[in-house]
Each structure stands twice: as structure tokens, then as C-alpha cells.
Design an enzyme around this catalytic site. Sequence first.
Site, PDB file in Angstrom:
ATOM      1  CB  CYS A 388      -0.994  -0.051   1.153  1.00 37.60           C
ATOM      2  SG  CYS A 388      -2.461   0.914   0.796  1.00 37.60           S
ATOM      3  CG  HIS A 514      -3.524  -3.482   3.296  1.00 36.19           C
ATOM      4  ND1 HIS A 514      -2.457  -3.050   4.040  1.00 36.19           N
ATOM      5  CD2 HIS A 514      -4.183  -2.360   2.910  1.00 36.19           C
ATOM      6  CE1 HIS A 514      -2.468  -1.724   4.121  1.00 36.19           C
ATOM      7  NE2 HIS A 514      -3.509  -1.288   3.435  1.00 36.19           N
ATOM      8  CD  GLU A 516      -1.257  -6.232   5.287  1.00 36.22           C
ATOM      9  OE1 GLU A 516      -0.998  -6.472   4.090  1.00 36.22           O
ATOM     10  OE2 GLU A 516      -1.319  -5.070   5.747  1.00 36.22           O
TER      11      GLU A 516
HETATM   12  N1  GLN Z   1      -1.875   6.719   2.831  1.00 36.29           N
HETATM   13  C1  GLN Z   1      -2.002   5.989   1.626  1.00 36.29           C
HETATM   14  C2  GLN Z   1      -3.390   6.149   1.005  1.00 36.29           C
HETATM   15  O1  GLN Z   1      -4.292   6.574   1.666  1.00 36.29           O
HETATM   16  C3  GLN Z   1      -1.713   4.527   1.876  1.00 36.29           C
HETATM   17  C4  GLN Z   1      -2.700   3.884   2.779  1.00 36.29           C
HETATM   18  C5  GLN Z   1      -2.237   2.546   3.284  1.00 36.29           C
HETATM   19  O2  GLN Z   1      -1.065   2.245   3.260  1.00 36.29           O
HETATM   20  N2  GLN Z   1      -3.147   1.756   3.817  1.00 36.29           N
HETATM   21  O3  GLN Z   1      -3.569   5.846  -0.137  1.00 36.29           O
END
Ligand code: GLN
Length: 556
Positions: A388, A514, A516
Site C-alpha cells: 500500500c 493489503h 496480509e
Molecule cells: N496513505 C495511503 C493512502 O491513503 C496509503 C494507505 C495505506 O497504506 N493503507 O492511499
Amino acid sequence: MSAKYIFVTGGVVSSLGKGLAAASIGCLLESRGLKVNLMKFDPYLNVDPGTMSPFQHGEVFVTDDGAETDLDLGHYERFTHAHLSRENNLTTGRIYEQIILKERRGDYLGKTVQVIPHVTNEIKNAMRKVASNGADVTIVEIGGTVGDIESLPFLEAIRQMRQELGRENTCFVHVTLVPWIAAAQELKTKPTQHSVKELLSIGIQADILLCRTDRYLSREMKSKIAAFCNVEERAVVTAKDVGSIYECPLVFAEEGVDALVLKYLHMEASEPDLTAWKEIVRRAYHPADVVSIGIVGKYVEYEDSYKSLKEALVHGALAHNLKLNVTWIEAEGLESNPADPSARAYEQQLAGFDGILVPGGFGKRGIEGMLNAIRYARENKVPYFGICLGMQTACIEFARNVCGLRQANSSEFDPAAEHRIIYKLRELLGVEEMGGTMRLGAWDCVLEPGSLAEKAYGKTEISERHRHRYEFNREYEALLTGGGLRLTGTTPDSTYVEIVELPDHPFFLGCQFHPEFKSKPLEPHPLFRDFVAASYRNRQQRKAGAESTQAEAHRA
Ligand code: GLN
């Protein structure tokens, strides 16, 4: 057959591992061929943990349907095959929100709306809804500690559930503490007695006591607790501290928890098959070697903020019979010295890791440190996995240091940035939804044949969970791919870029989702599995390299 419920409460102190206990019981019942579902009630007033700081609450676990939930749901999914959704985690805030909505709509037909029966009814309905999804047993965890004001309506609701459904359909499991008092060289049962009494004062008689302790409870100790707490002696269970959380189901099985639950619920089931769990635990305690991963993030001093991530890495390591050594590195500490930007002091901090990972995160703090870590991994061919935010920063690093776009940034960190490699596409597309403009929950993704990702998954169509606002800006695609970056995963309509990779590197992959959240000990996530494998290869190569240098030095 009417629905069967197990209610899990906690006493004495928090952090006794109620969530793990609930998950482990679920795991044991599944191992006997039963279908389980799990849910958690959280007593706080936030509508969901989505807006809470990771320091306050730990990780926000995201389900397929895009619910932002308590991290215990992560345990439930890792230990069982239950399909969880927003219905499986409710807070006091959510319950009240629903009630107030009905009240404003006039649904209560002029009645006074009260905690009993309206709040308790709402809670009971939520349980029945989850139980109606076809599970043989529904396990309901009540957050907080018995005695808290906030958890009273939930405890009253489960008391009523037993009253309505009968003893044969409900089982109360209470997780409590039996501390070892060093000065007296004794285990103490008084806190447990008080906690069970507290529960009794609100009308709930515990059936099974899971006693958290650092050593086995003797027969006498168990019979003393049983006598004072009004439970069967064999219902006093040693929930001993374990070195690997995946041993919990085995400890419970040894103590006969599953058999007891079945007896109390008047159920029959096949003998448990725990072969696969035993193998995982064997590996956890007898690894062939170690692998060391440096995690460069923002919330590193509080490990619970990256719960699923840590577990997914453990699963990846277990897949290769390795022990995972994780070092949490505060990203801010890797930032360059503005007085001497060419000095790369951070390199010393990063040397020696077999693999480097930048996980998810929000906000500007620490970004420059993450970019340094990614540059180090890219240039030194250290396996890199960006999740992410870790994918977004990998793109920025590449644009700046490979494509020469010094002003490349994300509009999250600099709204006025000249080159917004990462930006808020959803806002531009005019997508409005709950929780602002987050892209949440499961999205399909198509993988490019021959990519690292496709090789890992072994297929070209996947689905993964998201929680972010910003996206890769395809206006910069030509520039970045021209520099060598590969976009190897996109949504089927190709609106969103989901995966980037670097060729000519042992493992360099960033994903916008994600992964995970979907890893389990028995089903390690393919990306974590392959990242750990690449990291371990790096370790072995460095070791071989060091040995040959030594041998040469010896000869010379
Ligand atoms: N801050 C980034 C976004 O909002 C990544 C978010 C994250 O890593 N969950 O896109």
C-alpha cells in the site's frame, strides 16, 4: 437444531488473549468437522475502529466487504474458515447509531427507547443474524473486561440469550488470570474468584474458565478454583503462555476444551484432526534456519498496529521452515541529514537485513526515510516488498532517482506537488462513499503472465483487500515503465494499478492492496511466501559470498 452459541468474556485485566481464545476454540471445533462463525462486540463509542489511531487501537482489520474492524477478527480468519463481514464486528457506537436512526424514523411508535430492552434487543438481533448464516456454532466475544460500565448491555444481552435458548444451546467461557506471585512463590486464585463473582452478580454463571497463567495449574489448584467458582473441575483450564500463538488450539485440545464445549452444548462431532496444526507448531519450534526482515514504518513502536503483517511474515517463514526475525525500524530515523544529503548514514542501519518491507500507513511523517530504505533495497538488490503506502513510496522513489523526476510525490504528502505520481483518483472520478473516499475491501485484479506476482499466485485473476485513498497516476505510466518499472497487476477495467515490479532484481514488488489480511498459517499468502524465499536466498548468497572472501583471505 436450534442455533448454538459460545460466549467469551474476559476478567481481571485486559490483553489476556480473549480473541485468540475465541479463535482457538473455533479452530478446534472446525477440526472436528463443525462449521463455525465468530463475532465480536466492542464496548467503545466509535462507530468502527476506522478512525482510531493505530497507537490507540492497533491494526484495523479489513474484511472482504470493506468493513474496518477490530484486529481480533484477523485472528478469527487466521484460525478458522469463517467468512467475516461488517456483521461480525459491532461497537456500542454502531448499535446506538442503528437505534437512533430507527428512533428518528419513528420506528419505535412513540415508545421510550431504553437500554433494556431496545439496546439489548439490537445486540441479540445482531447475534441471531450472524448465527443464521448456517454455522453449527457461533462464537461471540465480548470486548472489554467484566466490571466495565461500557460492557454491561452486552453482558445483559448474553444473559438473556441463555434464558431464551436454554443451557444446552449456550456455553459461557470466561478468560481470566491466575498470576504467579514471585514473593510468595505461589499462583493466586483470588482475582479469578472475584471476576467470576462479578459475572455472577449480573446473572451469568461461567461454564468454562480459561486461566491465563505462566505455568500449569496443579490438580489442587484446579479443584480449589472449581469449588469457589462453581464450575466442574475439568472446566478449569490451564491457558498457559505459549511461544507461538498457533500452539493455543493444541494447548486447549490437550486440556479437553473442545470436548467440554460439545458436552455443554449437547453436540456430537467427529474426533479432531489437528495434524496440519501440529506440523505448523513443530516448525515454529524447530526451524531449520532464520531469515531477518527489516520493517520500515511509522507505527513500529506499537507492534499491534501491524498485527496481520507480522503474522503473514511468520506464515511466509513457516512455509520454508524458517524462524522470522523482525526488526522494526522507525522510518523517521532513516531520513537524510539536510545539511549533507549525499551522506547515506541510513545505509548502516539497513545493512544486514535479508529483506526490507515498507508497510501501509497514512500521512507524511517518515516518508523520506521510507524512500531511503527503498532506494537502498533497489540499488543493493535486497528483496523489497512494499504494501500500500510501501508501493506508493516505491513508485515515488523510482520516479525521483531513476527517472530523474526530482519533484515526484504523492498529493497526500504535498498537495501542491508538481509531479503527483500518486494522487486521489477517486475524488477526481467523483466517487462518494462512507468513510470518505477510501477504496475499501475486496477488488479483483488481473496479473500479467510471467510476472513475479503471477508466478507467486499461480494464476492471473486474484482478489485482494484494500484500505487507501491514493492511487498510482497513470499519466506517469509511460515515463516510469520507460525507466524499467513494470505494472504487473491492474483492476480488470485497468482503471487502477495494483502491482508494480522491477525486473533485474531478485524480488522487488509493491502492491496497492493489503495481502496480509488473507494470509493464514496453514495457507501462507503467496506474496509473503515468495518474498521470504527471496530474502532467504539473499541471506544464503551473502553467507556464501562472505565465506569465499574469507577463504580467499586465508589463501592469500
Ligand atoms: N496513505 C495511503 C493512502 O491513503 C496509503 C494507505 C495505506 O497504506 N493503507 O492511499
